[in-house]
Design an enzyme around this catalytic site. Structure first.
Site: not given
Ligand code: ADP
Ligand code: MG
Length: 622
Positions: A91, A191, A26, A215
């Protein structure tokens, strides 16, 4: 379709694919991760870092003074102190030209080159110019290494995921990044498709299902409506907001605290470290309030707190925005909420209870939350990889193109139209234009292979599109379409859209090529990825320089009366300098000289920009 595996270390071909492990990746905007299918348990597993604590790798790249790079948590630590040398959200730049991102350029704290052309963006760090592909390759390399260490075996194949809305050039850029990282990219998977696979949706082949994948990541929101039938995933609609994600919830908390402390955003701009402290505390509060009623902390010796109720009040309008996107996606797919059979939550931000509640209430159905939302995409990619490896006999595997198909463009470069491993039958196309004024014929040469220079690929045929009405360079719109039917026959059609003239040929790409030869071509492309990439980058820089010299000279001749003598002589000096750098064969020097010429000419060019010349500058040249 037979599969071929290559031992990269020994450079040999193996027919046995059984022991080959394909990882799922991912490659996210905020975080990336790598997962694999455990042979013994049949479970997809996300791979942790060496300390065994983190699975997520922040998608951040930091360039050290000595030219070395670090990726992930270490790089994240440099965001505040070293913003020019620390690249995040790459990205967002994949397969984009500067015009695509111009309205959001203030979002990036690093230097993106704005040469005002349609060419792809480059990022300047020190005196080096990097493409988003090269930067993404750094993230992929680090994931590859992590997997190799953890599993104690070499990894050379991967399935990489991309958003469902990614277009052809963004997907191609992702493939190229994989290749550059030393990975053979067996499939680019959407995705939302991967997330559905992780939940085992769609493995039941008989029953058609409609799935909504919600998402909410770090900086982006995507809603996808998928239909799965007989193991085939079809994207019915996508919607979302590329500038709404977890970061906005953090920002809402920071703004709330600033108001309480009688501070403004300006105070934080002046004190970057303080701003970062506020941001980190806000993210911690957001996460903590998922399980507790109140969050308390001290920032800069001042106490701050936030209750769950206060947070929900800040968060609600943001979640409501995402539901508007969901509504639109349903409308575009011609569906009602009740037509949705399953709702899958993806992205770290869907851990927020308020998000789960509001999404379930919107669709009037429980949502899937069993798996970690920030892992599901990688887990699904690992499952897809396992299917491709032939370990999951239940899943349908469609026929695929064994090698990429494309055409020759300016400077002998290969422009891929149908990437390797595309499902057959398939159809893809792209628009090109002419290089010289009054050009009436265009030669279209069709190639097969993975190398960047056509000289290294296999020629399938060529033809000429004749009788293009004489127009200035850049005006004709020639659409080249590649159509592969179910029997694997490729038809290439060229059509000039303004006049309607067209011409086509048919070829059988697999004719006269053995499996061993195909495998050799693949191996060569992997072994030469680095040098090919450099050759392509240099050729592209030369093309760009040629084009800019050409248009600038034309511009000066045409507008002499509107220019001062100084402007003309200085521009000529810059052009002369650019010409001398061409001989250096150093792409960074060439880009730097292009940038200088552009920076110098931009003010007066803008002053008298002639619309006709502006559009003549645009478009790819064949
Ligand atoms: P991306 O797909 O954009 O790469 P992710 O799916 O890894 O990102 O999501 C990252 C986001 O998820 C960040 O903004 C982070 O603060 C949020 N996040 C991670 N854990 C939690 C949680 N327990 N509660 C709320 N937000 C969360
Ligand atoms: Mg993602």
């Amino acid at each position: 379709m037979p599969s071929i595996s290559i031992n990269l270390k020994e450079g040999t071909l193996a027919k046995n694919t059984q022991q080959d492990l394909i990882v799922g990746i991912d490659l996210g905007t905020t975080n990336s991760l790598v997962a694999y299918m455990d042979e013994n348990t049949g479970q997809a597993i996300a791979i942790k870092d060496e300390e065994g604590s983190n699975k997520l790798v922040p998608s951040i790249i930091h360039f050290l003074a000595n030219g070395a790079v670090e990726v992930g948590n270490n790089a994240k630590g440099q965001l505040v102190n070293n913003p020019q040398n620390t690249i995040y959200s790459v990205k967002r730049l994949m397969g984009k030209s500067f015009t695509d991102i111009a309205t959001h350029s203030q979002y990036f704290s690093y230097k993106i080159i704005d040469d005002d052309t349609e060419s792809l963006v480059k990022i300047r760090v020190g005196d080096k110019f990097h493409t988003p592909i090269e930067l993404s390759a750094e993230i992929l390399k680090s994931l590859k290494q992590r997997a190799e260490k953890a599993l104690d075996r070499s990894i050379s194949k991967a399935v990489i995921t991309v958003p469902a809305y990614f277009n052809d050039s963004q997907r191609q850029a992702t493939r190229d990044a994989g290749k550059l990282a030393g990975l053979e990219v067996l499939r680019i998977v959407n995705e939302p498709t991967a997330a559905s696979l992780a939940y085992g949706l769609g493995t039941n082949q008989s029953q058609a299902q409609t799935i909504a994948v919600y998402d909410l990541g770090g900086g982006t929101f995507d809603i996808s409506i998928l239909q799965i039938e007989e193991g085939i995933f079809e994207v019915l609609a996508t919607n979302g907001n590329t500038f709404l994600g977890g970061d906005d919830f953090d920002r809402a908390i920071v703004d709330y605290w600033l108001e309480q402390a009688n501070l403004t955003a300006k105070d934080l701009q002046a004190n970057k470290a303080l701003g970062q402290n506020f941001r980190l505390a806000a993210e911690a509060a957001k996460m903590a309030l998922g399980t507790q009623g109140i969050f308390e902390t001290t920032i800069n010796k001042e106490p701050f707190s936030l209750s769950k109720e206060q947070f929900n009040a800040l968060a609600k309008p943001l979640v409501e925005q995402t539901l508007k996107n969901c509504q639109q996606a349903l409308k575009d797919a011609n569906l009602n909420k009740t037509d949705i059979n399953e709702i899958v939550l993806v992205g770290g931000s869907t851990r927020m209870p308020l998000v789960q509640e509001m999404v379930a209430a919107f669709f009037e159905k429980p949502v899937h939350t069993k798996l970690n939302p920030d892992e599901v995409v990688a887990l699904g990619a690992a499952i897809q990889a396992d299917i491709l490896a032939g370990n999951n006999k239940d899943m349908l595997l469609l026929d695929i193109t064994p090698l990429s198909l494309g055409i020759e463009t300016m400077g002998g470069l290969m422009d891929v139209i149908i990437p390797r491993n595309s499902k057959v039958p398939t159809k893809a196309g792209r628009e090109y234009t002419t290089q010289v004024d009054g050009q009436v014929n265009m030669r279209i040469a069709v190639y097969q292979g993975e190398r960047d220079l056509i000289a290294d690929n296999r020629k399938l045929g060529e033809f000429e599109l004749k009788g293009i009405p004489a127009m200035p360079a850049g005006f004709p719109k020639v659409e080249i379409a590649f159509i592969i039917d179910a029997d694997g026959i490729l038809r290439v059609r060229a059509k000039e859209l303004r006049s309607g003239i067209e011409q086509s040929i048919e070829v059988r790409p697999s004719y006269g090529i053995s499996e061993t030869e195909m495998a050799k071509m693949l191996l060569a492309s992997m072994q030469n990825a680095q040098t090919d990439m450099q050759a392509r980058a240099l050729q592209e820089a030369l093309n760009e320089a040629d084009q800019i010299i050409n248009t600038t000279e034309k511009f000066i001749t045409k507008n002499t009366e509107h220019l001062s003598t100084k402007e003309i002589t200085e521009t000529q000096k810059h052009i002369a300098h650019l010409k001398t750098t061409l001989a250096s064969k150093d792409k960074d020097k060439i880009h730097a000289a292009i940038e200088q010429l552009n920076d110098f000419s931009r003010p007066f060019a803008e002053r008298i920009m002639d619309v006709a010349i502006a559009s003549a500058m645009k478009g790819k040249k064949i």
